[in-house]
Scaffold this motif. Structure first.
Motif, mmCIF file in Angstrom:
data_model
loop_
_atom_site.group_PDB
_atom_site.id
_atom_site.type_symbol
_atom_site.label_atom_id
_atom_site.label_comp_id
_atom_site.label_asym_id
_atom_site.label_seq_id
_atom_site.Cartn_x
_atom_site.Cartn_y
_atom_site.Cartn_z
ATOM 1 N N MET A 120 -29.235 -61.781 26.002
ATOM 2 C CA MET A 120 -30.122 -62.075 24.896
ATOM 3 C C MET A 120 -29.631 -61.413 23.624
ATOM 4 S SD MET A 120 -34.083 -61.987 25.843
ATOM 5 C CE MET A 120 -34.474 -62.222 27.541
ATOM 6 N N ASP A 165 -30.176 -59.598 19.899
ATOM 7 C CA ASP A 165 -31.100 -58.594 19.387
ATOM 8 C C ASP A 165 -31.874 -59.053 18.164
ATOM 9 O OD1 ASP A 165 -28.964 -55.799 20.186
ATOM 10 O OD2 ASP A 165 -30.544 -56.749 21.342
ATOM 11 N N ASP A 210 -42.797 -65.156 24.607
ATOM 12 C CA ASP A 210 -42.661 -64.934 26.037
ATOM 13 C C ASP A 210 -43.093 -63.537 26.453
ATOM 14 O OD1 ASP A 210 -41.543 -67.537 26.361
ATOM 15 O OD2 ASP A 210 -39.586 -66.753 25.739
ATOM 16 N N TYR A 246 -44.109 -59.292 24.650
ATOM 17 C CA TYR A 246 -44.212 -58.378 23.510
ATOM 18 C C TYR A 246 -44.353 -56.969 24.056
ATOM 19 C CZ TYR A 246 -49.134 -58.529 24.697
ATOM 20 O OH TYR A 246 -50.314 -58.451 25.400
ATOM 21 N N GLY A 304 -40.936 -54.733 20.201
ATOM 22 C CA GLY A 304 -40.434 -56.038 19.795
ATOM 23 C C GLY A 304 -41.056 -57.185 20.554
ATOM 24 N N PHE A 305 -40.350 -58.331 20.532
ATOM 25 C CA PHE A 305 -40.851 -59.580 21.089
ATOM 26 C C PHE A 305 -39.719 -60.335 21.757
ATOM 27 C CE2 PHE A 305 -43.409 -58.372 17.520
ATOM 28 C CZ PHE A 305 -44.706 -58.617 17.941
ATOM 29 N N ARG A 306 -40.082 -61.208 22.715
ATOM 30 C CA ARG A 306 -39.144 -62.166 23.289
ATOM 31 C C ARG A 306 -39.690 -63.563 23.051
ATOM 32 N NH1 ARG A 306 -38.076 -61.380 29.163
ATOM 33 N NH2 ARG A 306 -39.918 -60.103 29.119
ATOM 34 N N ASP A 339 -35.616 -67.670 24.271
ATOM 35 C CA ASP A 339 -34.472 -67.075 24.978
ATOM 36 C C ASP A 339 -33.773 -65.993 24.170
ATOM 37 O OD1 ASP A 339 -34.842 -68.652 27.252
ATOM 38 O OD2 ASP A 339 -33.659 -70.291 26.401
ATOM 39 N N SER A 368 -34.460 -61.977 21.955
ATOM 40 C CA SER A 368 -35.350 -60.842 21.752
ATOM 41 C C SER A 368 -35.142 -60.307 20.340
ATOM 42 C CB SER A 368 -35.084 -59.742 22.784
ATOM 43 O OG SER A 368 -33.788 -59.206 22.628
ATOM 44 N N HIS A 369 -36.186 -59.686 19.840
ATOM 45 C CA HIS A 369 -36.136 -59.120 18.492
ATOM 46 C C HIS A 369 -36.901 -57.812 18.489
ATOM 47 C CE1 HIS A 369 -36.210 -58.818 14.133
ATOM 48 N NE2 HIS A 369 -37.509 -58.597 14.219
ATOM 49 N N ARG A 370 -36.282 -56.759 17.991
ATOM 50 C CA ARG A 370 -36.969 -55.483 17.827
ATOM 51 C C ARG A 370 -37.562 -55.456 16.431
ATOM 52 N NH1 ARG A 370 -37.284 -52.222 21.451
ATOM 53 N NH2 ARG A 370 -37.279 -50.195 20.457
#
Length: 128
Positions: A1, A3, A18, A20, A24-26, A29, A31-33
């Protein structure tokens, strides 16, 4: 994944959240911080880390896409925080309803409304 949503912090298209937590969050497909904006145009990185930093300026991207948004869900973190009246009035003047709640509740509500094809957006503060 990955970043981040993409260079510049953007992933086009509508995506469900998907997961949290852990800062961060998914979604999509990836993910993000950090915090995110879920808008009609896609998922954007959002610089806001605390509810007291939510301003008209921090929601400029929401206002720019107001034609595609009837309701903005604001995830204020681990606690529910009341947003100031001037901010509420500015969104109302733009034709956008506002509902503030804990980030987890906002993410779940966003997923339900987006699946129903509603004109919903979300501004979500990352939670630990």
């Amino acid at each position: 994944m990955s970043d981040a949503p993409r260079p510049g912090g953007f992933l086009p298209g509508r995506h469900g959240i998907d997961a949290y937590g852990n800062g961060g969050f998914r979604f999509g497909d990836m993910s993000h911080r950090g915090s995110i904006l879920m808008l009609p145009s896609g998922v954007h990185a959002w610089e806001v880390e605390r509810a007291d930093a939510i301003t008209t300026a921090s929601l400029a991207a929401v206002l720019a896409e107001r034609e595609g948004i009837e309701l903005l869900l604001v995830g204020t973190g681990a606690d529910i925080v009341f947003l100031p009246d001037p901010l509420r009035q500015r969104l109302k003047a733009a034709g956008i309803g506002l509902d503030a709640m804990q980030t987890g509740a906002a993410a779940r509500t966003y997923n339900i409304l987006a699946a129903e094809n509603r004109k919903v957006a979300a501004a979500l503060i990352a939670v630990p």
